[in-house]
Design a protein around this motif. Structure first.
Motif, PDB file in Angstrom:
ATOM      1  N   PRO A 279       0.920  -1.176   0.029  1.00 41.00           N
ATOM      2  CA  PRO A 279      -0.093   0.086   0.084  1.00 41.00           C
ATOM      3  C   PRO A 279       0.773   1.309  -0.021  1.00 41.00           C
ATOM      4  O   PRO A 279       0.402   2.225  -0.784  1.00 41.00           O
ATOM      5  N   THR A 280       2.060   1.194   0.767  1.00 42.41           N
ATOM      6  CA  THR A 280       2.923   2.489   0.756  1.00 42.41           C
ATOM      7  C   THR A 280       3.295   2.948  -0.626  1.00 42.41           C
ATOM      8  O   THR A 280       3.700   4.002  -0.882  1.00 42.41           O
ATOM      9  N   ILE A 281       3.460   1.983  -1.556  1.00 44.93           N
ATOM     10  CA  ILE A 281       4.155   2.311  -2.862  1.00 44.93           C
ATOM     11  C   ILE A 281       2.969   2.024  -3.887  1.00 44.93           C
ATOM     12  O   ILE A 281       3.639   2.385  -4.944  1.00 44.93           O
ATOM     13  N   HIS A 282       2.146   1.760  -3.517  1.00 43.24           N
ATOM     14  CA  HIS A 282       1.015   1.326  -4.679  1.00 43.24           C
ATOM     15  C   HIS A 282       1.478   0.462  -5.783  1.00 43.24           C
ATOM     16  O   HIS A 282       1.201   0.787  -6.963  1.00 43.24           O
ATOM     17  N   ARG A 283       2.158  -0.626  -5.486  1.00 45.18           N
ATOM     18  CA  ARG A 283       2.526  -1.419  -6.491  1.00 45.18           C
ATOM     19  C   ARG A 283       2.569  -2.892  -6.010  1.00 45.18           C
ATOM     20  O   ARG A 283       2.853  -3.094  -4.719  1.00 45.18           O
ATOM     21  N   PHE A 284       2.599  -3.999  -6.746  1.00 41.36           N
ATOM     22  CA  PHE A 284       3.158  -5.090  -6.408  1.00 41.36           C
ATOM     23  C   PHE A 284       4.338  -5.652  -6.687  1.00 41.36           C
ATOM     24  O   PHE A 284       5.082  -4.922  -7.198  1.00 41.36           O
TER      25      PHE A 284
END
Length: 388
Positions: free
Chosen positions: A107-112
């Motif tokens: 969630p903090t970097i909005h990527r997988f």
């Protein structure tokens, strides 16, 4: 909420909270003096964090998700994190004896990111084809999860004939079932049309109205075959023999249905396991064009607000129907956490089950989808033996 972290170099999950150690899926969150850069806010309850939810997808879906081309699946994953859980997305080959290898949304970097995790508390099956579910990697993964007591939400797709057989086992459901049976020859079609005059032909493994035909007898030998996009007149039912022999087809008797503004409609009911039984999550309505064979929006059907027909529906009877149907499906297919049902409303407001689907498609109604996410997270928490 507390915060745990992931170390990609060692595939280790850690926490610097003094209250640990914490159970995490089938493993543990290790103590650490300092958290790494990749962190996740999670719920904690009775020494467990999460839940850790596995999302099992097709290999092609996995690559599409990473490319940002699976918005609904990403919405589900984001909702798991918002509810204080963690999701690990993988193909069947990623499920091992003690760990699962796949991707985790940060969630903090909005990527997988690529990650490994212990076997999850629960796995949500969104593999997109029957063929893949029948493959060796999927079967091996399912057996592995079963051996470790990990619930697999919706083990497989349903075939229409299997659903009918499951529901027929309960006499209380008989009034809600239309005569249905496999058809394999032109002689079968003739027998059905002699008895019912008008029938539906459906592929046993069809979806979204694909492989759907309406057959109406004109005489002992002639019939009109209507399908999404057109119709054809047959002078002999023998001409349909090659069609029904090309795949598994079932015949279903036609019901006299209620109409709204001169058009047929049916209900799309979304249901989830909740507090010990299957309950209704949302009700959508689809209306057919005047000459249309199906109400599916994909084939020209129209979305109708439920409020337009709400007073015509016995909601208590519909709730009972969904609960009974869910119980019979569970006996036949194993645990069913989620399903959707296409329900017809008869001319006398009786309810008919047209078909039931193991992996509901995305509903067009935003309020139903919002409720769906809520119910899914309640389901995951319940299966992980946590208070939702």
């Amino acid at each position: 909420m507390l915060t745990i972290g992931y170390r990609p170099d060692t595939a280790e999950w850690v926490c610097n909270s003094p209250g640990g150690p914490y159970r995490f899926g089938s493993g543990w969150v290790a103590p650490a003096a300092v958290l790494p850069d990749l962190v996740f806010p999670v719920r904690e309850q009775d020494g467990r964090v999460g839940p850790l939810v596995g999302v099992l997808v097709s290999a092609s879906s996995l690559s599409a998700l990473l490319a940002g081309k699976k918005p609904w699946l990403e919405t589900v994953i984001r909702s798991i994190h918002k509810a204080g859980g963690i999701s690990v997305v993988s193909a069947a080959a990623g499920i091992g004896e003690k760990t699962v290898s796949g991707y985790v949304f940060v969630p903090t970097i909005h990527r997988f990111i690529e990650a490994a995790a212990p076997l999850p508390d629960v796995v949500y099956n969104r593999v997109k084809s029957r063929e893949e579910e029948e493959s060796e990697p999927f079967q091996t993964a399912a057996a592995q999860l079963s051996a470790h007591g990990v619930p697999l939400v919706n083990r497989s797709f349903f075939r229409k004939s299997d659903v009918y057989d499951a529901l027929r086992s309960d006499r209380r459901l008989w009034p809600h079932l239309l005569p249905t049976a496999p058809v394999q020859t032109a002689a079968d079609l003739r027998a059905w049309l002699r008895q019912y005059s008008c029938i539906y032909l459906k592929r046993d493994d069809g979806a979204r109205g694909m492989g759907l035909f309406r057959l109406t007898a004109l005489s002992e030998t002639e019939a009109i075959c209507e399908y999404p996009g057109g119709q054809k007149r047959f002078c002999s039912l023998d001409a349909l023999a090659s069609l029904i022999q090309s795949g598994r087809y079932i015949a279903q008797a036609l019901a006299e249905t209620d109409e709204w503004n001169g058009r047929r409609y049916d209900l799309r009911v979304l249901a989830h396991w909740h507090n010990g039984r299957h309950t209704i999550t949302g009700i959508g309505v689809r209306s057919a064009d005047v000459e249309s064979v199906t109400t599916h929006v994909f084939h020209g059907g129209t979305i109708l607000p439920y409020k337009e027909v709400k007073e015509r529906i016995d909601e208590a009877a519909l709730e009972r129907l969904i609960a009974l149907s869910g119980a019979r499906l569970g006996e036949r297919f194993g645990f069913v956490g989620e399903f959707s049902a296409d329900i017809g409303v008869g001319s006398e407001r009786e309810l008919y089950i047209y078909e039931i689907n193991a992996k509901p498609m995305v509903f067009d109604e935003p309020e139903i989808e919002a409720r769906r996410l809520e119910r899914l997270n309640q389901l995951f928490a319940e299966l992980a033996h946590r208070t939702p």
